[in-house]
Design a protein around this motif. Sequence first.
Motif, PDB file in Angstrom:
ATOM      1  N   MET A 264       0.822  -1.210   0.000  1.00  0.00           N
ATOM      2  CA  MET A 264       0.000   0.000   0.000  1.00  0.00           C
ATOM      3  C   MET A 264       0.860   1.265   0.000  1.00  0.00           C
ATOM      4  O   MET A 264       0.508   2.255  -0.641  1.00  0.00           O
ATOM      5  CB  MET A 264      -0.922  -0.003   1.225  1.00  0.00           C
ATOM      6  N   ILE A 265       2.002   1.231   0.707  1.00  0.00           N
ATOM      7  CA  ILE A 265       2.857   2.423   0.722  1.00  0.00           C
ATOM      8  C   ILE A 265       3.873   2.399  -0.429  1.00  0.00           C
ATOM      9  O   ILE A 265       4.845   3.129  -0.417  1.00  0.00           O
ATOM     10  CB  ILE A 265       3.568   2.610   2.088  1.00  0.00           C
ATOM     11  N   GLN A 266       3.596   1.526  -1.402  1.00  0.00           N
ATOM     12  CA  GLN A 266       4.327   1.459  -2.666  1.00  0.00           C
ATOM     13  C   GLN A 266       5.793   1.055  -2.518  1.00  0.00           C
ATOM     14  O   GLN A 266       6.679   1.597  -3.171  1.00  0.00           O
ATOM     15  CB  GLN A 266       4.185   2.769  -3.436  1.00  0.00           C
ATOM     16  N   THR A 267       6.033   0.071  -1.659  1.00  0.00           N
ATOM     17  CA  THR A 267       7.356  -0.538  -1.560  1.00  0.00           C
ATOM     18  C   THR A 267       7.449  -1.572  -2.673  1.00  0.00           C
ATOM     19  O   THR A 267       6.487  -2.290  -2.930  1.00  0.00           O
ATOM     20  CB  THR A 267       7.528  -1.222  -0.184  1.00  0.00           C
ATOM     21  N   SER A 268       8.583  -1.643  -3.329  1.00  0.00           N
ATOM     22  CA  SER A 268       8.708  -2.589  -4.448  1.00  0.00           C
ATOM     23  C   SER A 268       8.592  -4.020  -3.942  1.00  0.00           C
ATOM     24  O   SER A 268       8.974  -4.338  -2.807  1.00  0.00           O
ATOM     25  CB  SER A 268      10.043  -2.394  -5.170  1.00  0.00           C
ATOM     26  N   THR A 269       8.073  -4.879  -4.806  1.00  0.00           N
ATOM     27  CA  THR A 269       7.860  -6.272  -4.397  1.00  0.00           C
ATOM     28  C   THR A 269       9.173  -6.986  -4.084  1.00  0.00           C
ATOM     29  O   THR A 269       9.219  -7.817  -3.174  1.00  0.00           O
ATOM     30  CB  THR A 269       7.094  -7.046  -5.479  1.00  0.00           C
ATOM     31  N   SER A 270      10.231  -6.663  -4.803  1.00  0.00           N
ATOM     32  CA  SER A 270      11.516  -7.311  -4.507  1.00  0.00           C
ATOM     33  C   SER A 270      12.037  -6.873  -3.132  1.00  0.00           C
ATOM     34  O   SER A 270      12.592  -7.680  -2.384  1.00  0.00           O
ATOM     35  CB  SER A 270      12.544  -7.026  -5.592  1.00  0.00           C
TER      36      SER A 270
END
Length: 138
Positions: A33-39
């Motif tokens: 939700m806070i737009q942290t990358s999936t990796s």
Amino acid sequence: MKLNKQKILFIAVIFFWFAQYVYIPYQTPYLTMIQTSTSFIGIIIGTYGISQMVLRLPVGLLADYRNKHKMIMLIGALSSGCASLFRIIFNNGIGFLIGNLFSGLASAMWISFMVLYMSFIQKTNKQKQPVQLLSLTI
């Protein structure tokens, strides 16, 4: 309700583990939700397990060698608290990464809870079922 040392320790362990795992189901959705990358989310989640794997044996050996299980338990509880503070204060991927490092450190210290608890049980009662030894009377 009559509380003795064993029951107080048992209750403390319950709260310790609750604090360690209460956030787990919400960590990945929140980081997404806070737009942290999936990796980076994968690295954050993996940090918890890696830190436990690296620290568990040295911490256990140190606790046994120095016979400082109470101190290890205190450090574990403080580490769990620090983990939560990092997640709250640094409300981003880095805060969660550092928080998971501290959570891994805290979880690496779980064995000291078990060693200390077993020291409270008399030798003649060690073969009994744990439920019989921990019955909480209200």
